[in-house]
Write a protein that holds these residues in place. Structure first.
Motif, PDB file in Angstrom:
ATOM      1  N   THR A   1      -9.354  -2.597  -4.465  1.00  0.00           N
ATOM      2  CA  THR A   1      -9.014  -2.143  -5.824  1.00  0.00           C
ATOM      3  C   THR A   1      -9.576  -0.755  -6.081  1.00  0.00           C
ATOM      4  O   THR A   1      -8.915   0.093  -6.707  1.00  0.00           O
TER       5      THR A   1
ATOM      6  N   TRP B   1      -0.351  -3.902  -6.042  1.00  0.00           N
ATOM      7  CA  TRP B   1      -1.755  -4.328  -6.019  1.00  0.00           C
ATOM      8  C   TRP B   1      -1.865  -5.841  -5.866  1.00  0.00           C
ATOM      9  O   TRP B   1      -2.711  -6.337  -5.113  1.00  0.00           O
TER      10      TRP B   1
ATOM     11  N   SER C   1      -1.417  -6.713  -2.379  1.00  0.00           N
ATOM     12  CA  SER C   1      -2.577  -6.326  -1.592  1.00  0.00           C
ATOM     13  C   SER C   1      -3.739  -7.296  -1.781  1.00  0.00           C
ATOM     14  O   SER C   1      -4.526  -7.521  -0.849  1.00  0.00           O
TER      15      SER C   1
ATOM     16  N   TYR D   1       0.834  -1.211   0.000  1.00  0.00           N
ATOM     17  CA  TYR D   1       0.000   0.000   0.000  1.00  0.00           C
ATOM     18  C   TYR D   1       0.869   1.262   0.000  1.00  0.00           C
ATOM     19  O   TYR D   1       0.634   2.193  -0.769  1.00  0.00           O
TER      20      TYR D   1
ATOM     21  N   ALA E   1       2.789   1.600  -3.343  1.00  0.00           N
ATOM     22  CA  ALA E   1       1.910   2.074  -4.416  1.00  0.00           C
ATOM     23  C   ALA E   1       1.627   3.560  -4.265  1.00  0.00           C
ATOM     24  O   ALA E   1       1.633   4.314  -5.251  1.00  0.00           O
TER      25      ALA E   1
ATOM     26  N   TYR F   1      -7.247   1.744  -4.611  1.00  0.00           N
ATOM     27  CA  TYR F   1      -6.115   1.993  -5.507  1.00  0.00           C
ATOM     28  C   TYR F   1      -6.523   2.920  -6.643  1.00  0.00           C
ATOM     29  O   TYR F   1      -5.811   3.878  -6.983  1.00  0.00           O
TER      30      TYR F   1
END
Length: 436
Positions: free
Chosen positions: A287, A255, A258, A228, A231, A290
């Motif tokens: 998702t 991702w 995650s 996390y 990203a 993100y």
């Protein structure tokens, strides 16, 4: 039975490596990202919704704020609220973005000061207020012993294996470990290349540590949560310099990490909620988290405006700190006076009001006071020389006494002169050679 939050403690700028698709944004003061404040308050409200509607404290009568499982009180909404703990995942991605953004061009001392001033004032008040509420009404959770409450004020209770005053505090120790790791980049100076290298090294190290499960490296590198933050940092580089294939790759790999994280956690959560859990709703919500920050990084949320969002974003941290145990206590006390949905609305509004009061009358003045004190302390630290300076007086007393000059009469004696030359040659040969 442990709560879900407890279950989650699971076993200057250098040239860029590739040409961004757009030039870097000009340096200097940037306009506030209002959409970021909006994402913050959304993340906080998702967590509040989970704790009030999707969990309620636990499936047992004594643990639950509703005195029964949440899926009995909210048979339809609970199926969604049971997964909105993914607001924490959104918080972590935002944190990676914000820490990378706010540390650009800062010294290590300034970075340290900004984290202390941001985290501690509201946290100290939340620890004391939550303890007071639990002492007065120990009906859902019991207060900690006084010595454990005092240790909680340091925010270091987890490494000492002491319980937290409120279960949500577990995320703060995750954040602090992220700050500790990223401080290595701040120490060297935050640049595009260094942030990319940090993201890549942390990703690789997380994979290696997760495979071997070495206790201390696993504890420090946090492979469950690293994706996390990584990203979020990569997304900030996209925002500042434009997307590249390398940055897209970092986000994609994060991702995938995650997806595994939320899938495992969903399985572990089944026992706490008292019903089977599927992983796919958590994956979908994670998702979306993100994609929301990615949309911000790519400029797709530049249309978001409104000063109220800035105010709402400021309430996020105190709301997060206050809502769980105090909210559960309030629900237990008022459950016979209000229907479940109105009670959820009243408690949420009450926690938002409490968050505003803490922000306005505790966090802002105490943060300003703490910031001034730390600024003076850092300035005094910079004034001290890096190398120790010898006391001139001591240096003078330590100097050897000057050699006594020879008697002029002795210099005229050839025999004496020959002896003196030989003694000088011997002393020169015995003197150690000093390297330049």
């Amino acid at each position: 039975m442990p709560t879900p939050t407890l279950l989650r403690r699971r076993a200057g700028s250098a040239p860029r490596p590739s040409q961004p698709s757009q030039p870097p944004r000009p340096a200097g003061r940037r306009p506030r990202l209002v959409a970021l404040d909006g994402l913050r308050i959304v993340a906080a409200l998702l967590v509040v919704f989970h704790h009030y509607v999707g969990y309620g404290g636990g499936p047992d009568r004594g643990e639950s704020a509703w005195t029964k499982p949440a899926w009995v009180v909210f048979p339809t909404a609970e199926r969604f609220a049971a997964y909105t703990w993914t607001g924490v995942e959104l918080f972590f991605v935002i944190s990676g973005f914000v820490i990378c953004m706010s540390s650009w061009g800062r010294s290590l001392g300034d970075f340290f000061k900004s984290r202390v001033v941001r985290l501690y004032p509201a946290y100290w008040f939340a620890v004391l207020l939550t303890t007071a509420v639990l002492v007065l009404w120990p009906i859902v959770r019991h207060p900690l012993d006084p010595q454990d409450v005092l240790l909680n004020l340091t925010m270091l209770q987890e490494p000492f294996k002491v319980g937290s005053v409120d279960a949500v505090y577990w995320t703060l120790w995750v954040e602090m470990r992220f700050y500790l790791l990223f401080a290595l980049v701040v120490w060297k100076g935050v640049t595009y290349r260094r942030v990319v290298a940090f993201c890549l090294l942390w990703s690789v190290a997380s994979v290696l540590v997760a495979a071997d499960r070495a206790p201390f490296p696993d504890y420090l590198l946090m492979p469950e949560y690293s994706g996390y933050f990584i990203a979020g940092m990569a997304m900030y580089l996209m925002y500042r310099f434009g997307p590249t294939l390398l940055l897209w790759g970092i986000v994609a790999v994060s991702w995938l990490f995650s997806v595994h994280d939320v899938s495992v956690y969903s399985e572990n959560l089944s026992g706490s909620l008292g019903r089977p859990m599927s992983a796919w709703p958590a994956v979908v919500l994670m998702t979306l988290a993100y994609l929301a920050v990615l949309a911000l990084a790519l400029g797709r949320l530049s249309w978001v405006r409104g000063r109220w969002l800035t105010t709402a974003g400021a309430l996020t941290y105190p709301l997060y700190l206050l809502h769980e145990h105090i909210g559960w206590t309030g629900i237990r006390l008022l459950r016979h006076h209000l229907a479940p949905w109105p009670l959820v609305g009243v408690m949420t509004a009450g926690m938002l009001l409490a968050a505003w009061l803490v922000h306005r009358f505790v966090e802002r003045p105490l943060s300003a006071l703490l910031s001034r004190g730390m600024t003076r302390a850092l300035a005094a630290l910079r004034e001290h020389p890096a190398e120790p300076v010898a006391d001139p007086g001591a240096a003078r007393t330590a100097l050897p006494a000057p050699a006594q000059l020879p008697d002029p009469a002795r210099l005229t004696d050839p025999a004496r002169l020959t002896d003196q030359v030989q003694l000088t040659d011997q002393a020169t040969a015995e003197r150690p050679v000093l390297r330049p």
